[in-house]
Scaffold this motif. Structure first.
Motif, PDB file in Angstrom:
ATOM      1  N   HIS A 145       0.815  -1.215   0.000  1.00 58.74           N
ATOM      2  CA  HIS A 145       0.000   0.000   0.000  1.00 58.74           C
ATOM      3  C   HIS A 145       0.853   1.273   0.000  1.00 58.74           C
ATOM      4  N   MET A 146       2.052   1.214   0.598  1.00 58.61           N
ATOM      5  CA  MET A 146       2.899   2.405   0.722  1.00 58.61           C
ATOM      6  C   MET A 146       3.308   2.986  -0.630  1.00 58.61           C
ATOM      7  N   TRP A 147       3.261   2.161  -1.688  1.00 59.81           N
ATOM      8  CA  TRP A 147       3.802   2.567  -2.983  1.00 59.81           C
ATOM      9  C   TRP A 147       2.778   3.234  -3.893  1.00 59.81           C
ATOM     10  N   ARG A 185      -1.427  -1.677  17.054  1.00 60.61           N
ATOM     11  CA  ARG A 185      -1.169  -0.283  16.667  1.00 60.61           C
ATOM     12  C   ARG A 185      -0.235   0.402  17.663  1.00 60.61           C
ATOM     13  N   ILE A 186      -0.386   0.117  18.954  1.00 60.39           N
ATOM     14  CA  ILE A 186       0.506   0.726  19.950  1.00 60.39           C
ATOM     15  C   ILE A 186       1.950   0.390  19.628  1.00 60.39           C
ATOM     16  N   TYR A 187       2.200  -0.852  19.288  1.00 59.64           N
ATOM     17  CA  TYR A 187       3.557  -1.284  18.941  1.00 59.64           C
ATOM     18  C   TYR A 187       4.038  -0.594  17.670  1.00 59.64           C
ATOM     19  N   LEU A 188       3.205  -0.562  16.635  1.00 55.24           N
ATOM     20  CA  LEU A 188       3.599   0.022  15.353  1.00 55.24           C
ATOM     21  C   LEU A 188       3.799   1.528  15.447  1.00 55.24           C
ATOM     22  N   GLU A 189       3.075   2.187  16.353  1.00 54.94           N
ATOM     23  CA  GLU A 189       3.241   3.628  16.521  1.00 54.94           C
ATOM     24  C   GLU A 189       4.685   3.985  16.871  1.00 54.94           C
ATOM     25  N   HIS A 190       5.360   3.103  17.593  1.00 52.11           N
ATOM     26  CA  HIS A 190       6.774   3.335  17.931  1.00 52.11           C
ATOM     27  C   HIS A 190       7.590   3.589  16.671  1.00 52.11           C
ATOM     28  N   PHE A 191       7.387   2.799  15.646  1.00 52.82           N
ATOM     29  CA  PHE A 191       8.134   2.954  14.400  1.00 52.82           C
ATOM     30  C   PHE A 191       7.704   4.209  13.651  1.00 52.82           C
ATOM     31  N   TRP A 192       6.405   4.367  13.479  1.00 50.61           N
ATOM     32  CA  TRP A 192       5.890   5.505  12.704  1.00 50.61           C
ATOM     33  C   TRP A 192       6.267   6.844  13.348  1.00 50.61           C
ATOM     34  N   SER A 234       4.495  12.179   9.591  1.00 47.94           N
ATOM     35  CA  SER A 234       4.969  10.829   9.286  1.00 47.94           C
ATOM     36  C   SER A 234       3.872  10.094   8.524  1.00 47.94           C
ATOM     37  N   VAL A 235       3.712   8.812   8.773  1.00 50.42           N
ATOM     38  CA  VAL A 235       2.661   8.013   8.144  1.00 50.42           C
ATOM     39  C   VAL A 235       1.308   8.587   8.553  1.00 50.42           C
ATOM     40  N   PRO A 236       0.434   8.930   7.585  1.00 53.50           N
ATOM     41  CA  PRO A 236      -0.837   9.574   7.920  1.00 53.50           C
ATOM     42  C   PRO A 236      -1.801   8.642   8.641  1.00 53.50           C
ATOM     43  N   GLY A 287      12.975  11.871   7.884  1.00 55.48           N
ATOM     44  CA  GLY A 287      13.331  10.703   8.660  1.00 55.48           C
ATOM     45  C   GLY A 287      13.261   9.445   7.806  1.00 55.48           C
ATOM     46  N   HIS A 288      12.895   8.353   8.439  1.00 55.38           N
ATOM     47  CA  HIS A 288      12.914   7.044   7.793  1.00 55.38           C
ATOM     48  C   HIS A 288      11.818   6.865   6.747  1.00 55.38           C
ATOM     49  N   TRP A 289      10.663   7.511   6.934  1.00 58.95           N
ATOM     50  CA  TRP A 289       9.493   7.256   6.096  1.00 58.95           C
ATOM     51  C   TRP A 289       9.525   8.167   4.867  1.00 58.95           C
ATOM     52  N   LEU A 290      10.448   7.895   3.986  1.00 58.65           N
ATOM     53  CA  LEU A 290      10.721   8.770   2.850  1.00 58.65           C
ATOM     54  C   LEU A 290       9.504   8.998   1.957  1.00 58.65           C
ATOM     55  N   MET A 291       8.742   7.940   1.687  1.00 59.44           N
ATOM     56  CA  MET A 291       7.597   8.073   0.792  1.00 59.44           C
ATOM     57  C   MET A 291       6.515   8.977   1.390  1.00 59.44           C
ATOM     58  N   GLU A 292       6.429   9.015   2.708  1.00 57.77           N
ATOM     59  CA  GLU A 292       5.405   9.823   3.355  1.00 57.77           C
ATOM     60  C   GLU A 292       5.940  11.197   3.779  1.00 57.77           C
TER      61      GLU A 292
END
Length: 317
Positions: free
Chosen positions: A77-79, A198-205, A215-217, A296-301
Motif C-alpha cells: 500500500h505504501m507505494w 497499533r501501539i507497537y507500530l506507533e513506535h516505528f511511525w 509521518s505516516v498519515p 526521517g525514515h518514512w521517505l515516501m510519506e
C-alpha cells in the motif's frame, strides 16, 4: 464431522470477509491517489502461488517491469503514489512480502535470501526476466538479496533508508540505538502486542520520523494496523528481525562480489543519512547516493515530492 465442516465454513467466510474489506480499503486508497477519473488505471490486486505460499501483489501499467518492495510496519500500500507515476511507462509490481499484507504468513522462511526467492518466483511466473528493483527498509534487504542472487536479471536497483546486515559497521547504524525491538519476538512478545498492534507500530511511525506529526498519515496507520492484526502476521514480522543473524552471514558473502548494475541509495537526513550510502558503495560498483534533507525514515510519506521524482528519473534512465 458436522462440527468440523461448520468450523471450516466459518473460517472460509471470515477469510472472504477480510479479503473483501481489504479490497474495498485498497480501492478507496487508490481512488484517493489516482483520482476518480483515473480509477480505471488504479493498480489491480492479484494473488499468485509461489514457493508453497500465496503472494498478494498490486500490478499496474505497461512496459519494462519495476518491482517495489515495502518495509516493516507497512505493506505494498505504501507505494500507491509512486505506482501512479511509474505506471505511465512501466509495468509496476508491488508485492506484499511473505508474512505481510494479504500474503501468506507461514511460520518460517524469513531470511532475506528466502524472501527474495519468493519475489523471483513471482516475477518469473509473470514472464519477466529483467526488472528494475526498489526496496525500502526490510524491502531493501530483500532487494539486495534478489540482486545478489540474480545479478544478470536486475537492470538497476534502489535502496531506501535502513541498513544491510553484515556489511561494514552495520551494528553501529542509528536504528540499533533502539536495539530492543530486534530482539522482541517469541510467545511473550506476541502475547503483549495481541490486540495492541497499533501501539507497537506507533513506535516505528513516530520515533523513526523526523517529525511524528508529518509521518505516516492516520488513514494509513489504520490500514496497516488492521493488516498486521491478521493471524500470524505479527509473528511473521518478528521472525523477519530474528533472521538478521543469518542475513548478516549471507550478506557478508554476497558483498565479496560487488553488484554491477546502477544503484541509487536514498536516505533520510534524520535517519540512515550517509551510512546506507557507504554500505551501498561496499556492495556495488556504480552507486549514486542522495540524502533527503529534513526527512526521517518514512521517505515516501515524509518527502513524497522530493522522493518520487528522483525514483522516476532514475528508473526511467
Amino acid at each position: 464431522m458436522k462440527n468440523l465442516l461448520n468450523s471450516l465454513r466459518t473460517i472460509t467466510l471470515i477469510q472472504t470477509i477480510r479479503a473483501t474489506v481489504y479490497t474495498g480499503l485498497l480501492a478507496l486508497a487508490a481512488a484517493a491517489v489516482f483520482g476518480a477519473s483515473a480509477f480505471s488505471q488504479a493498480p489491480q490486486s492479484r494473488f499468485a502461488d509461489v514457493n508453497g505460499i500465496r503472494i498478494h501483489y498490486l500490478v499496474s501499467g505497461k512496459g519494462d517491469p519495476v518491482v517495489l518492495l515495502h518495509g516493516y510496519a507497512e505493506t505494498s500500500h505504501m507505494w500507491l503514489p509512486l505506482i501512479e507515476r511509474l505506471a505511465k511507462s512501466h509495468t509496476v509490481i508491488a508485492p506484499d512480502l511473505r508474512g505481510f499484507g494479504q500474503s501468506s504468513a507461514p511460520p518460517d522462511g524469513y531470511t532475506k535470501v528466502g524472501m527474495a526467492q519468493d519475489i523471483h518466483a513471482l516475477v518469473s511466473g509473470l514472464g519477466f526476466d529483467h526488472i528494475g528493483l526498489v526496496g525500502h527498509d526490510i524491502g531493501l534487504m530483500v532487494a539486495y538479496a534478489y540482486a545478489a542472487q540474480y545479478p544478470k536479471e536486475v537492470d538497476r536497483i534502489v535502496l531506501m533508508d535502513a541498513f544491510l546486515p553484515g556489511v561494514g559497521n552495520w551494528r553501529d547504524v542509528w536504528l540499533l540505538r533502539d536495539l530492543w525491538h530486534f530482539h522482541f519476538y517469541g510467545e511473550t512478545a506476541l502475547g503483549l502486542v495481541k490486540g495492541r498492534e497499533r501501539i507497537y507500530l506507533e513506535h516505528f511511525w513516530n520515533d523513526f520520523a523526523a517529525d511524528k506529526t508529518h509521518s505516516v498519515p492516520e488513514r494509513d496507520r489504520k490500514f496497516y494496523a488492521a493488516a498486521y492484526a491478521q493471524p500470524g502476521h505479527m509473528r511473521a514480522g518478528f521472525e523477519v528481525f530474528r533472521a538478521f543473524e543469518q542475513d548478516a552471514k549471507d550478506f557478508e558473502q554476497f558483498a565479496k562480489t560487488p553488484l554491477p548494475m546502477p544503484m541509487l541509495v536514498l536516505t533520510g537526513e534524520k535517519a540512515s543519512g550517509e551510512f546506507l550510502i557507504q554500505q551501498g558503495r561496499l556492495v556495488a560498483t556504480n552507486v549514486e547516493g542522495i540524502v533527503i534533507p529534513r526527512s526521517g525514515h518514512w521517505l515516501m510519506e515524509e518527502a513524497t515530492d522530493q522522493v518520487v521524482p528522483k525514483l522516476v528519473e532514475f528508473l526511467n534512465r
